[in-house]
Design a protein around this motif. Structure first.
Motif, PDB file in Angstrom:
ATOM      1  N   ALA A 248       0.639  -1.083  -0.104  1.00 12.44           N
ATOM      2  CA  ALA A 248      -0.079  -0.028  -0.098  1.00 12.44           C
ATOM      3  C   ALA A 248       0.825   1.249  -0.036  1.00 12.44           C
ATOM      4  O   ALA A 248       0.473   2.321  -0.908  1.00 12.44           O
ATOM      5  CB  ALA A 248      -0.986   0.127   1.400  1.00 12.44           C
ATOM      6  N   ARG A 249       2.123   1.266   0.873  1.00 19.53           N
ATOM      7  CA  ARG A 249       2.641   2.456   0.875  1.00 19.53           C
ATOM      8  C   ARG A 249       3.508   2.746  -0.385  1.00 19.53           C
ATOM      9  O   ARG A 249       3.435   3.844  -0.851  1.00 19.53           O
ATOM     10  CB  ARG A 249       4.002   2.187   1.997  1.00 19.53           C
ATOM     11  CG  ARG A 249       3.248   2.238   3.560  1.00 19.53           C
ATOM     12  CD  ARG A 249       4.342   1.712   4.346  1.00 19.53           C
ATOM     13  NE  ARG A 249       4.226   1.893   5.699  1.00 19.53           N
ATOM     14  CZ  ARG A 249       4.317   0.822   6.630  1.00 19.53           C
ATOM     15  NH1 ARG A 249       4.814  -0.203   6.329  1.00 19.53           N
ATOM     16  NH2 ARG A 249       3.900   1.038   7.742  1.00 19.53           N
ATOM     17  N   ILE A 250       4.053   1.527  -1.269  1.00 18.55           N
ATOM     18  CA  ILE A 250       4.762   1.832  -2.464  1.00 18.55           C
ATOM     19  C   ILE A 250       3.648   2.479  -3.488  1.00 18.55           C
ATOM     20  O   ILE A 250       4.018   3.438  -4.007  1.00 18.55           O
ATOM     21  CB  ILE A 250       5.141   0.394  -2.988  1.00 18.55           C
ATOM     22  CG1 ILE A 250       6.183  -0.021  -2.057  1.00 18.55           C
ATOM     23  CG2 ILE A 250       5.669   0.206  -4.152  1.00 18.55           C
ATOM     24  CD1 ILE A 250       6.854  -1.506  -2.113  1.00 18.55           C
ATOM     25  N   TYR A 252       0.785   4.086  -2.924  1.00 14.34           N
ATOM     26  CA  TYR A 252       0.564   5.536  -3.100  1.00 14.34           C
ATOM     27  C   TYR A 252       1.714   6.533  -3.096  1.00 14.34           C
ATOM     28  O   TYR A 252       1.729   7.573  -3.600  1.00 14.34           O
ATOM     29  CB  TYR A 252      -0.151   5.702  -1.525  1.00 14.34           C
ATOM     30  CG  TYR A 252      -1.617   5.625  -1.494  1.00 14.34           C
ATOM     31  CD1 TYR A 252      -2.359   6.400  -2.675  1.00 14.34           C
ATOM     32  CD2 TYR A 252      -2.525   4.996  -0.658  1.00 14.34           C
ATOM     33  CE1 TYR A 252      -3.768   6.245  -2.687  1.00 14.34           C
ATOM     34  CE2 TYR A 252      -3.748   5.194  -0.637  1.00 14.34           C
ATOM     35  CZ  TYR A 252      -4.467   5.750  -1.513  1.00 14.34           C
ATOM     36  OH  TYR A 252      -6.074   5.760  -1.640  1.00 14.34           O
ATOM     37  N   ALA A 253       3.066   6.106  -2.429  1.00 18.74           N
ATOM     38  CA  ALA A 253       3.901   6.960  -2.699  1.00 18.74           C
ATOM     39  C   ALA A 253       4.357   6.881  -4.067  1.00 18.74           C
ATOM     40  O   ALA A 253       4.785   8.173  -4.559  1.00 18.74           O
ATOM     41  CB  ALA A 253       5.276   6.205  -1.951  1.00 18.74           C
ATOM     42  N   GLU A 254       4.341   6.132  -4.861  1.00 14.81           N
ATOM     43  CA  GLU A 254       4.691   6.261  -6.376  1.00 14.81           C
ATOM     44  C   GLU A 254       3.557   6.954  -7.068  1.00 14.81           C
ATOM     45  O   GLU A 254       3.839   7.767  -8.364  1.00 14.81           O
ATOM     46  CB  GLU A 254       4.823   4.782  -6.987  1.00 14.81           C
ATOM     47  CG  GLU A 254       6.119   3.829  -6.432  1.00 14.81           C
ATOM     48  CD  GLU A 254       7.407   4.550  -7.284  1.00 14.81           C
ATOM     49  OE1 GLU A 254       6.957   4.999  -8.266  1.00 14.81           O
ATOM     50  OE2 GLU A 254       8.298   4.629  -6.585  1.00 14.81           O
ATOM     51  N   ILE A 256       2.102   9.126  -5.643  1.00 12.96           N
ATOM     52  CA  ILE A 256       2.503  10.923  -5.324  1.00 12.96           C
ATOM     53  C   ILE A 256       3.447  11.241  -6.372  1.00 12.96           C
ATOM     54  O   ILE A 256       3.483  12.192  -6.989  1.00 12.96           O
ATOM     55  CB  ILE A 256       2.944  10.916  -3.804  1.00 12.96           C
ATOM     56  CG1 ILE A 256       1.688  10.936  -3.172  1.00 12.96           C
ATOM     57  CG2 ILE A 256       3.504  12.220  -3.849  1.00 12.96           C
ATOM     58  CD1 ILE A 256       1.819  10.779  -1.577  1.00 12.96           C
ATOM     59  N   LEU A 273      -4.848  12.608  -2.361  1.00 10.38           N
ATOM     60  CA  LEU A 273      -4.860  11.030  -2.099  1.00 10.38           C
ATOM     61  C   LEU A 273      -5.736  10.699  -0.981  1.00 10.38           C
ATOM     62  O   LEU A 273      -6.133   9.744  -0.826  1.00 10.38           O
ATOM     63  CB  LEU A 273      -3.556  10.166  -2.334  1.00 10.38           C
ATOM     64  CG  LEU A 273      -2.885  10.204  -3.940  1.00 10.38           C
ATOM     65  CD1 LEU A 273      -1.633   9.912  -3.919  1.00 10.38           C
ATOM     66  CD2 LEU A 273      -4.067   9.994  -4.957  1.00 10.38           C
ATOM     67  N   LEU A 279      -7.914   2.667  -3.164  1.00 12.79           N
ATOM     68  CA  LEU A 279      -6.749   1.630  -2.964  1.00 12.79           C
ATOM     69  C   LEU A 279      -7.471   0.150  -2.484  1.00 12.79           C
ATOM     70  O   LEU A 279      -8.396   0.224  -1.804  1.00 12.79           O
ATOM     71  CB  LEU A 279      -6.069   1.879  -1.698  1.00 12.79           C
ATOM     72  CG  LEU A 279      -4.969   1.120  -1.248  1.00 12.79           C
ATOM     73  CD1 LEU A 279      -3.817   0.965  -2.217  1.00 12.79           C
ATOM     74  CD2 LEU A 279      -4.056   1.603   0.175  1.00 12.79           C
TER      75      LEU A 279
END
Lengths: 304, 304, 304, 304
Positions: A248-250, A252-254, A256, A273, A279
Motif C-alpha cells: 500500500a505504501r509503495i 501510494y508513494a509512487e 504521489i 490522495l 486503494l
C-alpha cells in the motif's frame, strides 16, 4: 498482424538469461498466445491438482524483444483485446496456497485445505459452474512485465518489474507502463484470467488460455520505478510487497511521485490522495501481495 | 425526534465503565450531535496541531443505552442522514501519524513530517481548499461501535466492536450491524468525515462536526463477531488488524461465514469471493488497519 | 512480610476501573499469590481444554495500589523470588492459538490443530513429562504491568503498560520498570511460567501457580514509555506490537532513548546496538508479539 | 590448500547463469577471498556512501562448482576459519536502508537519515572507533548460499537458498547445510562481518575483507528446504521472510521437521520448542528478515 506463439517450453522466470522468441517494433500491434497458469493440465472437476501439476506454474510467453528499448526507457503496452481460445475456465482450491490458508511462508502445522477443482463453462460472455457460481466475462492479464537487470524472478512473483500482479486493472482498454531494465526490454505475459475478485482469494482466478492483442510503444529516456496503469479515467500504480501495508505504501508513494511529475506539490498530492484516492487489493496470495492505488484524472489533471 | 448531545466531556474510550448519556428504544430514530476528531481545536491554516491538540483525540458521543439489548444480540444501526453543523472541514499532516510516515509503532529515527493544516470551505456540496484540492461532499461516520465486555478500548482503535474503522461505507443509506456485548449495548459514534479516500492516507480526512440521524433496531438472539454493513446492493464485513493481511483475512473469512448463514456451502463461498469479491482499504493509519470485503447481493442472494 | 491473595474473582483486564485489592508502600517487599493462566482448570492429560476453559483466560492478581505513585512516575519492581505452590505444571496445544497455527486474526479455513494436554511433574528443579520433554525450573512472570490511563486492556495483551509480555527476562534477580499512568499505579501480575522457550511457540508455557516475592520502589517524576528490564549485566526494553518488525523497532528505539538518557549520542547508540545489541523473541502468540532488545552494561555504561 | 580469488567482476546474484570460477571436491578444504559489502569503496569517516557506492552492493565470490553435487543433495560447509585481510572494518548509516528508518519498501515521505561512516581499527582482536564504540572480533559470513533452480536472486536477499542471511551463527566452528538445486551446487560466499549485533540494526555490520577457510562435504540424496546450521551444542534453522513473523514460523517449522527426521513425534517437537527453543533476530534490514530458531542438542538428541 504478427502472431507470437511460444516455440518450445514456456518461461517460468522473468529473465534476461533466456533467448527472445520474437521481436516487436515500437508502434507495432501483435497477437500473443498464452497458456493457462496450470499449463493447461487441469481439465476436469475430478482432477487432483497436486498430483497433476508440474514443478513450475504460471508459464509465460516470452521474452519478446522490443526494438530500440534501452535501460532507462519506459515500455507502454496498450491492451487492445483479450480473446479466449477455449470455451472453459478453471479454478481450484490448492493445498498451502491462497488467502485463507496456511502457506509455505505463513507456515503452520494445520492440515492443508481439501483440494477442489471448478471447471466453468464460458458461453455468452458468462462463466458458469452452477447456479451460484456464475460470473461475467471480465478478462485481464494476470502476469505482465519485463526482465530485471540482474535477477531472474519467478513467474509467480510480482515486483517492481510487473510480473504476477494479478490485478484486474491490466485489462483491455488500459495501458500498462513498465520499466525497461535491459536492452530490448524482454517482455513477458501470460496467466490470463476470465475474471477475478479483489484479492484472488483462493489463489486461483478463472484461468484461461487466450489470444492477447497488444500494442507496444516506447517512451525514450523516461524511467519509472514501479508499474503504472492508465485508463481513460484513472491513473494507477501497482505496489507489490509483504506485509500488505508495504504494498500500500509503495503504491501510494509512487502515485504521489507521478502526480509531482504532473506538476503537483508533494504535500498537496499527499493531501489529495487522502481525500479522493482509491486503494484496492489485487492479490493476497502470491509471493508478494499487490495493491492498486488510483486517482481519477478529473482530480489528477487539474490545470492551474 | 429525540436529539442527543453529549452532556459534559465526550468519551475517549469505548467502555462500559462510563455512564450512559441517553437511552433509545429499538425502532427509534434519533439525531446525535458529534464533534470533530480534533475536538474542534484546529480552525485555521496557520494552526500547529501538535501545539494545540490535547492528550486525547477523537471524542465520541455516548454511551447511548439501547433498551432491551443483551449480550448475544446484534444492533442494527440505519444511517439515515449526516448533516454538517458548520461550513468548513479540516485536514492536517501530523507528526508520526499517517500512512506514509514513521509512527509510534513503526518507529524510526527519521525526522517527523512537517505539519500542515488544510481548512476546506463547504459550499454547494463541495469542499474547497484550492483549485486542485476540491472534493465532493460524501459524508460518513468515521467511528461507530459498541462497548466490549470487559475492555475499554481507545476511540482511536477499530476492532471487532467497530470503533474507529474510518471506512467510507458507514454512510447514509447503509445499515451497520454491531455486536452487543453488554446490557444496553453502550453505543458510541463520532468522527464524521465530509469525505475520504481509501486508506485515509495522511491520517486525517475532511473532519467535520455533524448532526447524525440514526435509526436503531435490535436483532435478538443473533450474535455476530465483527461489524457488518449492508447497502441496497452489497453485503460487507469490516476486518481490523495488523499486519494488513490479517485485516483482509478477517474481512473475507467473516463474509464467508455470513454467506454460510445465508445458505452457501463454505467452499463455494470461498470460490465465489475469489471470482467476484471486492476488497478495499478503509484506513491504513489507525492503531489497526481496516479493510472492507464485499459481495454484490446479486451473487450473494441467489436462490436455489 | 505482607501476603496478598486475590479476594473473590481475579482480574481479566489491566484496568483502573477495578477496586484495589491491597496497598503497598514504596520500599516494601510483599508476597503475591497467583493462579495459572488456565484458572487452574486443566489438571490432567486427558482434559480437553476447549471444553473446560471459561470465557476468560490469564487471571491476574490485582490491582495493587502503590502509595504515592502518580502519573509520570516509574514503578520499579524487583523480582526477588518465585516459588511454585504446587508440584506440577501444565502446557497444552489449543485450537486457533499459538505460533504455528491459524488464529482468530490470522484467519484461515484450515481445521484447527488437535488439542493435547501435557502435565509435567515438578521435582528437584526439573519438569518432567517424559524422557524427551524434561526441562529445568526457570521461573518467571508471564504477565506484569500497570493500568493504562483510560483504557482497560485484556490480560492476554502485552503493550506499553507491560501486561502479558511472556518474556523469560521478568525473572528473579531482575528489576522491571513500568510506567505509572494512574494514581496508585494499579499494579497487576500473574501467569507464572516454570519455564519457556523463546516465542512460547505453542502458546502455552509451563504454567504454574506461584508465590511471588516482589519489592516495589518508586522513581518520582521520571516517565518511561515502554517497560524496561535491568539485570545485573544487561539493560533491556520490551516492545510489543504486530507485525513483529514493529515490536523489534519499538524495543530497539526505546533502548536508544534509554542510552541517550545515560549520556549517549543518538547516532552512536544506533551504531552500538547494530554491532553489539541482542534481540530475541519473547512471544509470537499473544495479541501482540513481544521482543526484547538488550545491551550489555559493559558497553552501555562506558564512562567518558 | 587451494586458494580461490574472484577473476574479474564479483557476482551480485546467486545464479546458475554465471560461469563457475573454481571447482572443489567433496572433502576438500579451500581458502576463499572475499571483498566487503561496499566493494571496498568506503574507506574513511568523511566518505559519503551514497555518492561513492555503485549500483550493486554485496559482491560475492563465486559461483564455485562442487564436483558431484546434484539437485536433491545437501551441501555441508564447515566454516574452519575467517581471517581479516586488512586491519580495519567499516560501518555506515545509509539513507533508506536499516532497521529504524523508512526504506524502499516501507516507503514514507520522511527525510532520509543523515549518512555517517564509522571506520573501526582492528587490533588485538578488538574493533575500535572510539571509547564507547569498541567491540570484540567475532567474525562470521554475512552471505553464504547456493544457486536456485531457475531464479537468479540478488546478493542482498536471504531466502531458502541461504544468501544474505546476516546471522552471526555462520561462524567458525559451525557447519552450514545448504540445499543443492543445480548440478555443481554453484556455491557463493562473501560479506564477512568482524562482528554484528542481533538484527544488524543500522543495516551495516563491521564490514571487512577476509580469507575464509571452508571445508565442503556432500550429503547425497538428502534434500533440505531451508538452510540449517549445526554447532557443537545446537541445531539451528534460518528462516527468511517478511513480515518477520513468517521468518519465525519458517525457522521453527523447519526445526520441527529436522527433529522429526531425528525421531521425534511432531507434536512433542512442537511442545519441546515451546519450552526450550531459542529464537533470535539475525537481520531486520535486508529484503527479507532472517530469524534463527535453535534447540540445544542436549534436548534434541535424547535417545529413547
Amino acid at each position: 498482424m504478427k502472431e507470437i506463439r511460444q516455440p518450445g517450453a514456456h518461461s517460468y522466470v522473468f529473465s534476461r538469461y533466456l533467448e527472445p522468441i520474437a521481436t516487436v517494433n515500437p508502434g507495432e500491434t501483435v497477437a500473443i498466445y498464452t497458456r493457462d497458469a496450470f499449463e493447461d493440465r487441469v481439465t476436469k472437476d475430478t482432477d487432483i491438482p497436486s498430483k497433476i501439476l508440474g514443478n513450475y506454474l504460471n508459464p509465460q510467453t516470452g521474452p519478446i524483444f522490443v526494438e530500440g528499448a534501452e535501460p532507462g526507457d519506459t515500455l507502454a503496452v496498450h491492451i487492445m483485446d483479450i480473446e479466449p481460445t477455449r470455451d472453459w475456465a478453471v479454478s481450484a482450491h490448492l493445498p498451502n496456497f491462497g488467502g485463507l490458508t496456511a502457506t509455505n511462508t505463513t507456515r503452520t502445522l494445520n492440515e492443508p485445505l481439501p483440494e477442489k477443482v471448478f471447471i466453468y463453462k464460458l458461453e455468452d460472455n458468462e462463466l458458469t459452474y452452477n447456479k451460484r457460481l456464475k460470473f461475467p466475462w471480465r478478462p485481464f492479464l494476470g502476469t505482465i512485465g519485463t526482465a530485471p537487470e540482474l535477477e531472474a524472478i519467478s513467474a509467480l512473483t510480482p515486483a517492481d518489474h510487473g510480473g504476477n500482479m494479478d490485478v484486474p486493472d491490466t485489462k483491455p482498454g488500459n495501458t500498462v507502463y513498465l520499466p525497461v531494465r535491459v536492452p530490448g526490454a524482454y517482455f513477458f505475459t501470460g496467466d490470463c484470467h476470465a475474471g477475478q475478485g479483489d484479492g484472488e482469494l483462493c489463489g486461483v482466478a478463472l484461468e484461461i488460455t487466450a489470444k492477447v492483442t497488444l500494442k507496444f510503444e516506447l517512451i525514450k529516456g523516461k524511467a519509472i520505478k514501479w508499474p503504472r496503469i492508465e485508463s481513460s479515467t484513472e491513473l494507477m500504480v501497482v505496489g507489490s510487497a509483504r506485509p500488505m501495508e508495504d504494498a500500500a505504501r509503495i503504491a501510494y508513494a509512487e502515485l504521489i511521485d507521478w502526480m509531482v511529475e504532473l506538476g503537483w506539490d508533494q504535500w498537496e498530492a499527499y493531501q489529495a490522495l487522502t481525500q479522493i484516492g482509491k486503494l484496492h487489493v489485487g492479490n493476497m496470495v502470491d509471493t508478494y501481495y499487490s495493491l492498486v492505488a488510483k486517482i481519477d484524472k478529473k482530480y489528477a489533471l487539474v490545470q492551474d
